[in-house]
Design a protein around this motif. Structure first.
Motif, short mmCIF file in Angstrom:
data_model
loop_
_atom_site.label_atom_id
_atom_site.label_comp_id
_atom_site.label_asym_id
_atom_site.label_seq_id
_atom_site.Cartn_x
_atom_site.Cartn_y
_atom_site.Cartn_z
N TYR A 176 -34.10 -54.94 -28.31
CA TYR A 176 -34.73 -53.41 -29.08
C TYR A 176 -34.51 -53.74 -30.74
N SER A 177 -33.77 -54.98 -31.18
CA SER A 177 -33.57 -55.49 -32.62
C SER A 177 -34.27 -56.67 -33.00
N GLY A 178 -34.38 -57.81 -31.76
CA GLY A 178 -34.29 -58.83 -31.89
C GLY A 178 -33.97 -59.84 -32.50
N LYS A 179 -32.34 -59.15 -33.27
CA LYS A 179 -31.45 -59.65 -33.75
C LYS A 179 -30.54 -60.53 -33.26
N ILE A 180 -30.27 -60.21 -31.71
CA ILE A 180 -29.18 -60.54 -31.05
C ILE A 180 -29.47 -61.11 -30.18
N ASN A 181 -29.11 -62.77 -29.72
CA ASN A 181 -29.22 -63.96 -28.76
C ASN A 181 -28.03 -63.62 -27.87
N TYR A 182 -27.84 -62.76 -26.55
CA TYR A 182 -27.13 -62.94 -25.90
C TYR A 182 -26.80 -64.87 -25.21
N ARG A 183 -27.75 -65.52 -24.77
CA ARG A 183 -27.53 -66.27 -24.26
C ARG A 183 -26.29 -67.50 -25.81
N GLU A 184 -27.31 -67.61 -26.69
CA GLU A 184 -26.06 -68.59 -27.68
C GLU A 184 -24.87 -67.83 -27.70
#
Length: 76
Positions: free
Chosen positions: A16-24
């Motif tokens: 959705y936002s492209g701002k959150i990296n869940y893996r990191e």
């Protein structure tokens, strides 16, 4: 806290936002990228909220395949 399921792009970035990296951010607290005041409203299906499902099968609506999956917890 309730358990949810989150799908993201293969690199861990949310759809959705492209701002959150869940893996990191495994093991860390993730917050909404855009903080709003009490007078402003968050809208569902926008980059202003974190999208997750209580049923993993419901995560596939609107997602792109291939993808990565994460078990997350939080308050709805």
């Amino acid at each position: 806290m309730k358990q949810f399921y989150k799908l993201a792009k293969l690199d861990g970035t949310d759809f959705y936002s492209g701002k959150i990296n869940y893996r990191e951010n495994i093991g860390k607290i993730v917050k909404v990228p855009t903080f709003k005041t009490e007078k402003e409203k968050y809208e569902l299906c926008s980059p202003d909220v974190l999208h997750a499902c209580s049923d993993p099968n419901n995560c596939f609506v609107g997602a792109n395949i291939p993808c990565s999956v994460y078990v997350v917890s939080g308050e709805p």
